[in-house]
Design a protein around this motif. Structure first.
Motif, short mmCIF file in Angstrom:
data_model
loop_
_atom_site.label_atom_id
_atom_site.label_comp_id
_atom_site.label_asym_id
_atom_site.label_seq_id
_atom_site.Cartn_x
_atom_site.Cartn_y
_atom_site.Cartn_z
N PHE A 1 0.93 -0.98 0.05
CA PHE A 1 0.01 -0.03 -0.05
C PHE A 1 0.76 1.28 -0.10
N TYR B 1 -0.11 5.15 1.51
CA TYR B 1 -0.67 5.96 2.27
C TYR B 1 -0.39 7.33 2.28
N GLN C 1 -5.74 13.22 8.51
CA GLN C 1 -5.67 11.78 8.77
C GLN C 1 -5.07 11.14 7.79
N MET C 2 -4.44 10.02 7.95
CA MET C 2 -3.89 9.01 6.85
C MET C 2 -5.16 8.35 5.99
N ARG D 1 -3.35 0.51 -3.68
CA ARG D 1 -2.95 -1.01 -3.10
C ARG D 1 -2.65 -1.84 -4.20
N MET E 1 1.29 -5.51 4.20
CA MET E 1 0.66 -6.44 4.86
C MET E 1 0.63 -7.99 4.48
N LEU F 1 -0.39 -3.82 9.41
CA LEU F 1 0.53 -3.29 8.57
C LEU F 1 1.78 -2.72 9.05
N VAL G 1 -13.72 6.49 10.30
CA VAL G 1 -13.44 6.04 11.64
C VAL G 1 -13.26 7.32 12.52
N TYR H 1 -7.56 -2.01 14.66
CA TYR H 1 -6.23 -2.09 14.91
C TYR H 1 -6.09 -0.59 15.67
N ARG I 1 -11.13 -2.30 9.58
CA ARG I 1 -11.18 -3.19 8.20
C ARG I 1 -12.41 -4.14 8.28
N LYS J 1 -15.06 -6.24 -1.45
CA LYS J 1 -13.82 -6.58 -2.11
C LYS J 1 -12.35 -5.73 -1.80
N SER J 2 -12.81 -4.68 -0.60
CA SER J 2 -11.63 -3.99 -0.12
C SER J 2 -11.30 -4.59 1.47
N ASP K 1 -8.83 -6.22 2.40
CA ASP K 1 -7.54 -5.93 2.70
C ASP K 1 -6.98 -4.72 3.10
N THR K 2 -7.94 -3.66 2.94
CA THR K 2 -7.80 -2.27 3.25
C THR K 2 -8.03 -1.72 4.61
N GLN K 3 -7.02 -1.01 5.27
CA GLN K 3 -7.43 -0.54 6.57
C GLN K 3 -7.55 0.91 6.37
N TYR K 4 -8.78 1.49 7.24
CA TYR K 4 -9.26 2.93 6.88
C TYR K 4 -9.06 3.44 8.41
N PHE K 5 -8.08 4.52 8.50
CA PHE K 5 -7.78 5.23 9.61
C PHE K 5 -8.55 6.34 10.12
N GLY K 6 -8.62 6.55 11.33
CA GLY K 6 -9.07 7.80 11.97
C GLY K 6 -8.08 8.74 12.30
#
Lengths: 115, 116
Positions: free
Chosen positions: A35, A37, A44-45, A50, A95, A103, B4, B33, B95, B100-101, B103-108
């Protein structure tokens, strides 16, 4: 253990030009994801792009594309037609496929887009 | 679909005090996470929840740190007897499962902790 290395702490590019950010990683896994980012100043990130390791085709998202070289364990990000809003810290992340899927991040590249 | 959220956004505390942070993941995301990010570094993994179960903890998570996710929704991260070395940005990510996503982590936006 997996590691991610970003060897360019800072980079600068003129607006509308193209820039490439480098990332290398080390792993013995076959099933993994990579990924990029973006973390703008004090914001925020967010995910830029990906890549699944099992896919040979390089991922593309509008002005952002990657050059994924699996054998060389290299995963660079190309930003075309750079915009002022692209100014941010960019993190490459790895990952492993599986249960936890945490991650592992590189140390980041600070990109400044100059007007 | 709200993203988030984390609360508080900033926390200043004196050394030795306890602090607690909250994370609300994207609704229906069953994986959550916590990461810690110090100045000039990339985020480092702290702990992972799948639903209410804490399945992995990093060695970075000393016994002064505890995390919970009751009922598999929001999560809290508590730091007891804070030290100056705990000063950092604490990031939460979620996550999903089954789309389909996954594998993607979304951050706060993170909670910035300053220990004086």
């Amino acid at each position: 253990a997996q590691t991610v290395t970003q060897s360019q702490p800072e980079m600068s590019v003129q607006e509308a030009e193209t820039v490439t950010l480098s990332c290398t990683y080390d792993t013995s896994e076959n099933n993994y994801y990579l990924f990029w980012y973006k973390q703008p100043p004090s914001r925020q990130m967010i995910l830029v792009i990906r890549q699944e390791a099992y896919k040979q085709q390089n991922a593309t998202e509008n002005r952002f594309s990657v050059n994924f070289q699996k054998a060389a364990k290299s995963f660079s990000l190309k930003i075309s037609d750079s915009q002022l809003g692209d100014t941010a810290m960019y993190f490459c992340a790895f990952m492993k496929g599986g249960a936890t899927n945490k991650l592992i991040f590189g140390t980041g590249t600070l990109l400044a887009v100059q007007p | 679909d709200t993203g988030v959220s984390q609360d508080p956004r900033h926390k200043i505390t004196k050394r030795g005090q306890n602090v607690t942070f909250r994370c609300d993941p994207i609704s229906e995301h069953n994986r959550l996470y916590w990461y810690r990010q110090t100045l000039g570094q990339g985020p480092e993994f702290l702990t992972y929840f799948q639903n209410e179960a804490q399945l992995e903890k990093s060695r970075l998570l000393s016994d002064r740190f505890s995390a919970e996710r009751p009922k598999g929704s929001f999560s809290t991260l508590e730091i007891q007897r804070t030290e100056q070395g705990d000063s950092a940005m604490y990031l939460c990510a979620s996550r999903g499962f089954g789309d389909k996503s996954t594998d993607t982590q979304y951050f706060g936006p993170g909670t910035r902790l300053t220990v004086l």
